[in-house]
Scaffold this motif. Sequence first.
Motif, PDB file in Angstrom:
ATOM      1  N   PHE A 440       0.677  -1.270   0.065  1.00  0.00           N
ATOM      2  CA  PHE A 440      -0.186   0.034  -0.125  1.00  0.00           C
ATOM      3  C   PHE A 440       0.918   1.323  -0.106  1.00  0.00           C
ATOM      4  N   LEU A 441       2.150   1.237   0.601  1.00  0.00           N
ATOM      5  CA  LEU A 441       2.807   2.352   0.487  1.00  0.00           C
ATOM      6  C   LEU A 441       4.372   1.856   0.329  1.00  0.00           C
ATOM      7  N   SER A 442       5.142   2.579  -0.355  1.00  0.00           N
ATOM      8  CA  SER A 442       6.467   2.501  -0.568  1.00  0.00           C
ATOM      9  C   SER A 442       7.297   2.650   0.890  1.00  0.00           C
ATOM     10  N   LYS A 443       8.628   2.299   0.733  1.00  0.00           N
ATOM     11  CA  LYS A 443       9.466   2.420   1.796  1.00  0.00           C
ATOM     12  C   LYS A 443       9.683   4.024   1.925  1.00  0.00           C
ATOM     13  N   PRO A 444       9.614   4.450   3.261  1.00  0.00           N
ATOM     14  CA  PRO A 444       9.907   5.993   3.296  1.00  0.00           C
ATOM     15  C   PRO A 444      11.339   6.238   3.080  1.00  0.00           C
ATOM     16  N   ILE A 445      11.883   7.356   2.572  1.00  0.00           N
ATOM     17  CA  ILE A 445      13.207   7.879   2.170  1.00  0.00           C
ATOM     18  C   ILE A 445      13.310   9.014   3.307  1.00  0.00           C
ATOM     19  N   ILE A 446      14.467   9.053   3.819  1.00  0.00           N
ATOM     20  CA  ILE A 446      14.763  10.309   4.834  1.00  0.00           C
ATOM     21  C   ILE A 446      15.571  10.853   3.802  1.00  0.00           C
ATOM     22  N   ALA A 447      15.541  12.072   3.644  1.00  0.00           N
ATOM     23  CA  ALA A 447      16.211  13.222   2.841  1.00  0.00           C
ATOM     24  C   ALA A 447      16.660  14.140   3.658  1.00  0.00           C
ATOM     25  N   GLY A 448      18.056  14.352   3.809  1.00  0.00           N
ATOM     26  CA  GLY A 448      18.692  15.269   4.793  1.00  0.00           C
ATOM     27  C   GLY A 448      18.579  16.695   4.346  1.00  0.00           C
ATOM     28  N   LEU A 484      -4.524   1.758   7.646  1.00  0.00           N
ATOM     29  CA  LEU A 484      -5.187   2.602   7.530  1.00  0.00           C
ATOM     30  C   LEU A 484      -5.199   3.585   6.298  1.00  0.00           C
ATOM     31  N   VAL A 485      -4.093   3.691   5.629  1.00  0.00           N
ATOM     32  CA  VAL A 485      -4.100   4.230   4.126  1.00  0.00           C
ATOM     33  C   VAL A 485      -4.772   3.379   3.341  1.00  0.00           C
ATOM     34  N   SER A 486      -4.772   1.850   3.521  1.00  0.00           N
ATOM     35  CA  SER A 486      -5.529   1.065   2.363  1.00  0.00           C
ATOM     36  C   SER A 486      -6.991   1.372   2.395  1.00  0.00           C
ATOM     37  N   LEU A 487      -7.510   1.853   3.624  1.00  0.00           N
ATOM     38  CA  LEU A 487      -8.924   2.015   3.589  1.00  0.00           C
ATOM     39  C   LEU A 487      -9.431   3.104   2.689  1.00  0.00           C
ATOM     40  N   ARG A 488      -8.309   4.320   2.264  1.00  0.00           N
ATOM     41  CA  ARG A 488      -8.699   5.542   1.282  1.00  0.00           C
ATOM     42  C   ARG A 488      -7.932   5.032  -0.125  1.00  0.00           C
ATOM     43  N   LYS A 489      -7.352   4.010  -0.341  1.00  0.00           N
ATOM     44  CA  LYS A 489      -6.521   3.861  -1.490  1.00  0.00           C
ATOM     45  C   LYS A 489      -6.864   2.592  -2.363  1.00  0.00           C
ATOM     46  N   GLY A 490      -7.571   2.990  -3.437  1.00  0.00           N
ATOM     47  CA  GLY A 490      -8.193   1.923  -4.398  1.00  0.00           C
ATOM     48  C   GLY A 490      -7.511   1.497  -5.505  1.00  0.00           C
ATOM     49  N   THR A 491      -6.494   2.214  -5.773  1.00  0.00           N
ATOM     50  CA  THR A 491      -5.552   1.976  -7.049  1.00  0.00           C
ATOM     51  C   THR A 491      -4.038   2.303  -6.303  1.00  0.00           C
ATOM     52  N   GLN A 492      -3.167   2.544  -7.624  1.00  0.00           N
ATOM     53  CA  GLN A 492      -1.731   2.492  -7.304  1.00  0.00           C
ATOM     54  C   GLN A 492      -1.512   3.879  -6.850  1.00  0.00           C
ATOM     55  N   ASP A 493      -2.498   4.852  -7.105  1.00  0.00           N
ATOM     56  CA  ASP A 493      -2.130   6.378  -6.927  1.00  0.00           C
ATOM     57  C   ASP A 493      -2.179   6.468  -5.337  1.00  0.00           C
ATOM     58  N   ALA A 494      -1.171   7.264  -4.791  1.00  0.00           N
ATOM     59  CA  ALA A 494      -1.377   7.547  -3.132  1.00  0.00           C
ATOM     60  C   ALA A 494      -1.133   8.946  -2.843  1.00  0.00           C
ATOM     61  N   PRO A 495      -2.049   9.759  -3.330  1.00  0.00           N
ATOM     62  CA  PRO A 495      -1.910  11.304  -3.175  1.00  0.00           C
ATOM     63  C   PRO A 495      -2.252  11.567  -1.563  1.00  0.00           C
TER      64      PRO A 495
END
Length: 550
Positions: A440-448, A484-495
């Motif tokens: 449902f979500l990719s791995k987070p990236i920490i950007a300094g 919890l994200v999956s409950l609002r995410k029906g496609t590949q798009d994750a706005p």
Amino acid sequence: MTQAPLALQRHNPDVLTCIANLSNDEVITPPEFANGMLDLLESAWAEAHGGANIWADSDVTFLDPFTKSGVFPREITRRLAEGLADQIPDLHERIDHILTKQVFGIGITELTALLARRSLYCSKYANGPHSIAQTFSTESGNVWFERTEHTWTGGKREYRTNARGEDVSVYTNRRCRFCGASEDDYGRGEDLETHAYAFIHTDDIKARLGEMFGATMQFDVIIGNPPYQLSDGGYGTSAAPIYQHFVEKALELDPRFAVFVTPSRWFAGGKGLDDYRKKMLSDHRMHDIVDYPKLYEAFPGVKIRGGISYFLWDRDYDGPCTIQTMWDGQPVGEPVARYLDAYDVLVRWNAAVPILEKVRAKHEPTLDARVSTRKPFGLATNFKGKSTGAHMTDPVELYANQRVEWTERSTLLINESWVDDWKVLMTRVQGTSAAVETKFLSKPIIAGPGTACTETYLVAGHFDNKLEAKRYAMLLSTRFVRFLVSLRKGTQDAPRNVYAFVPDVPLDRDWTDELLYERYDLTDDEIEFVESQVAPHEQTLFDDVDGAAR
């Protein structure tokens, strides 16, 4: 008449199980699936009419306003032929009555109209010698089709020189005012289908149906599977949904019941579906929804991201909607009646609702307030940076699509101050072609500090120090948050809006699933459900020196 029983009985093989789909927007409904919808209609009719059998009523009228294979009219006719046997004993008379007085369709293309007539009348000519109907005077019978043109509006007027050297005025970038089709894509001339579907290309659908069938029509049941989308002229395979227009037009006809199968992405997302979703969720005449979240399950071989569902709308009903989820052909749990407008999206899993309510009971702010909109720094996905920051006046390291580049700070159009913060980046598109999504979500990236990104990423949060960024990244990696994200995410798009159910907890600890389960008092069964839906991410370390996640 030997054709009638042959056409109306169940037999194997059924040719309609063998027809390939025309495209992802014009999907042929399998007979078994269509019969599931008719079973639901039968039950709802009996409930509303003191147990009466809809198939034993010779006055009930049916319309499939977007018939393709003719499966709905055919199966309705088969059921009526059985149900009316006592009332109209003569088979020939019974079939003719059903086909001329009760069952109607509107073809969406010339080809599908011919196919539907063949399925329904056993002949492409309703009045032909092989037709099982006896009294039609027209070839089309009650399956109407005529070529319809788009109505182009807007655009820009330009002058061009034609082959004779004359200046002529032309319009560019025009769109159909009814369906939004681009003239560049659908202004095709006489030789190709226009895909200007007559049912939605009108301001007065009741008058239009009168023109089609030669009389004022009031249908008791409207049922079918509308076209799903049209290319909208956008990048790549960009397409705009149109099924909502068909549903809205059908409901304008005020049928007693309406039963439609559509993509399920309207539950929580979809381009141009916000108003439609709000209208459907607030309509307490929605009686039932049967939902198929698993890719390919309902329509084998057809990739409809977010799955499909069908619903039954009851004009005289006012109450909660009964929702049943299907998985591998079997119902998941018991159906649950609930009001669809409890949230701004439809939470498709009944088992998720008690969990969500526990989260909302704390009245905490949610993460969508932290997450950026698309193009966090104003840079499109196709923005091209440099391979090195050498010789730049004020270089910024740029996270782009599957690469890291460099750009001048002055090229950033917005949020330039975020460059100096610690940031957590999330890809805007996350998903696979698998039949079941589990991350449902990719791995987070920490950007300094000293970094920015293109619209491939969202800035999920920005912070003064690395510790907060690390803890936030750990939070986003948990199965609970991704659930919890999956409950609002029906496609590949994750706005940004997919984070609107996720609580913005204090970043005073390293959040784990166990701590979150305890915070929201989840039961063992609820934990099991969460973990059945969301797979763990492989372990990611967020404590390296330069801020990039390993």
